[in-house]
Write an enzyme that holds these catalytic residues in place. Sequence first.
Site, mmCIF file in Angstrom:
data_model
loop_
_atom_site.group_PDB
_atom_site.id
_atom_site.type_symbol
_atom_site.label_atom_id
_atom_site.label_comp_id
_atom_site.label_asym_id
_atom_site.label_seq_id
_atom_site.Cartn_x
_atom_site.Cartn_y
_atom_site.Cartn_z
ATOM 1 N N HIS A 95 -2.600 8.027 6.709
ATOM 2 C CA HIS A 95 -1.605 8.662 5.958
ATOM 3 C C HIS A 95 -2.198 10.068 5.660
ATOM 4 O O HIS A 95 -1.675 11.057 5.553
ATOM 5 C CB HIS A 95 -0.889 8.036 4.961
ATOM 6 C CG HIS A 95 0.418 6.969 5.084
ATOM 7 N ND1 HIS A 95 1.382 7.431 6.013
ATOM 8 C CD2 HIS A 95 0.415 5.809 4.979
ATOM 9 C CE1 HIS A 95 2.274 6.542 6.097
ATOM 10 N NE2 HIS A 95 1.711 5.290 5.389
ATOM 11 N N CYS A 142 5.722 -0.072 7.132
ATOM 12 C CA CYS A 142 5.340 1.053 6.237
ATOM 13 C C CYS A 142 6.552 1.178 5.609
ATOM 14 O O CYS A 142 7.650 1.572 6.073
ATOM 15 C CB CYS A 142 4.939 2.066 7.172
ATOM 16 S SG CYS A 142 4.560 3.638 6.316
ATOM 17 N N LEU A 143 6.261 1.721 4.121
ATOM 18 C CA LEU A 143 7.541 2.060 3.484
ATOM 19 C C LEU A 143 8.202 3.334 4.110
ATOM 20 O O LEU A 143 9.406 3.601 3.454
ATOM 21 C CB LEU A 143 6.976 2.122 1.868
ATOM 22 C CG LEU A 143 6.755 0.950 1.257
ATOM 23 C CD1 LEU A 143 5.968 1.327 -0.135
ATOM 24 C CD2 LEU A 143 7.537 -0.077 1.356
ATOM 25 N N GLN A 203 3.322 10.073 0.953
ATOM 26 C CA GLN A 203 4.497 9.484 1.138
ATOM 27 C C GLN A 203 5.438 9.642 -0.170
ATOM 28 O O GLN A 203 6.428 9.453 0.137
ATOM 29 C CB GLN A 203 4.170 7.820 1.121
ATOM 30 C CG GLN A 203 3.600 7.535 2.365
ATOM 31 C CD GLN A 203 3.378 5.943 2.293
ATOM 32 O OE1 GLN A 203 2.433 5.246 1.836
ATOM 33 N NE2 GLN A 203 4.278 5.275 2.932
ATOM 34 N N GLY A 226 0.702 -1.139 -0.006
ATOM 35 C CA GLY A 226 -0.091 -0.090 0.135
ATOM 36 C C GLY A 226 0.804 1.224 -0.031
ATOM 37 O O GLY A 226 1.949 1.229 0.416
ATOM 38 N N HIS A 269 -4.484 1.566 7.392
ATOM 39 C CA HIS A 269 -3.133 2.293 7.254
ATOM 40 C C HIS A 269 -3.003 3.182 6.373
ATOM 41 O O HIS A 269 -2.503 4.395 6.844
ATOM 42 C CB HIS A 269 -2.450 1.121 7.368
ATOM 43 C CG HIS A 269 -0.873 1.490 7.218
ATOM 44 N ND1 HIS A 269 0.110 1.105 7.936
ATOM 45 C CD2 HIS A 269 -0.163 1.980 6.152
ATOM 46 C CE1 HIS A 269 1.111 1.477 7.805
ATOM 47 N NE2 HIS A 269 1.139 2.216 6.753
ATOM 48 N N GLU A 270 -3.369 2.958 5.307
ATOM 49 C CA GLU A 270 -3.100 4.018 4.327
ATOM 50 C C GLU A 270 -4.017 5.278 4.327
ATOM 51 O O GLU A 270 -3.575 6.338 3.908
ATOM 52 C CB GLU A 270 -3.417 3.615 2.798
ATOM 53 C CG GLU A 270 -2.881 2.285 2.474
ATOM 54 C CD GLU A 270 -1.180 2.485 2.572
ATOM 55 O OE1 GLU A 270 -0.741 3.512 2.515
ATOM 56 O OE2 GLU A 270 -0.299 1.745 3.020
#
Length: 163
Positions: A137, A91-92, A51, A46, A133-134
């Site tokens: 952000h 998370c990236l 990000q 995701g 989660h996304e």
Amino acid sequence: MATRNIRTLGDELLRKKSREVEEMTPRIKELIDDMFDTMYEADGVGLAAPQVGVLRRVIVIDVGGKKKAPICLINPVIELQEGSQITSEGCLSVPEISGKVERPDHVIVKGRDRNFKEITIEAKDLLAKALMHEMDHLDGIMFVDRMIEEDKPEKEEADKKGL
Ligand code: NI
């Protein structure tokens, strides 16, 4: 195919609230394509627009692995959330840290797809967690903010890294 740089923890932009997309434009389409490329390149499941440095309410998800079940959601809104699951997240934007987070295990989310058509997604388990989660952000919330206390070593490490 183009990938973009992924912002990491400590970058102030990740803490800002993203704006809604008002209409589909070539620029937003390009953003979505680049977000998918960036996510697949980084082996993520995701990615949210902030990000990659764009404060717009756009997320992409593929919990099925590479290009198996791509989902793009614009201006997502939670219609229903229920139940609970506690699972490990990463998370990236937070390399080398993972920790347990409690999320609902059943959600219904409304938004728009790549063609700006209204869509509703009902999700359970892994997909429900990825959506939450996304979406976090888009409001400047990172999973480390929600990490449960028993994962303290990771939390302390996160604190050190500037949270
Ligand atoms: Ni993330």
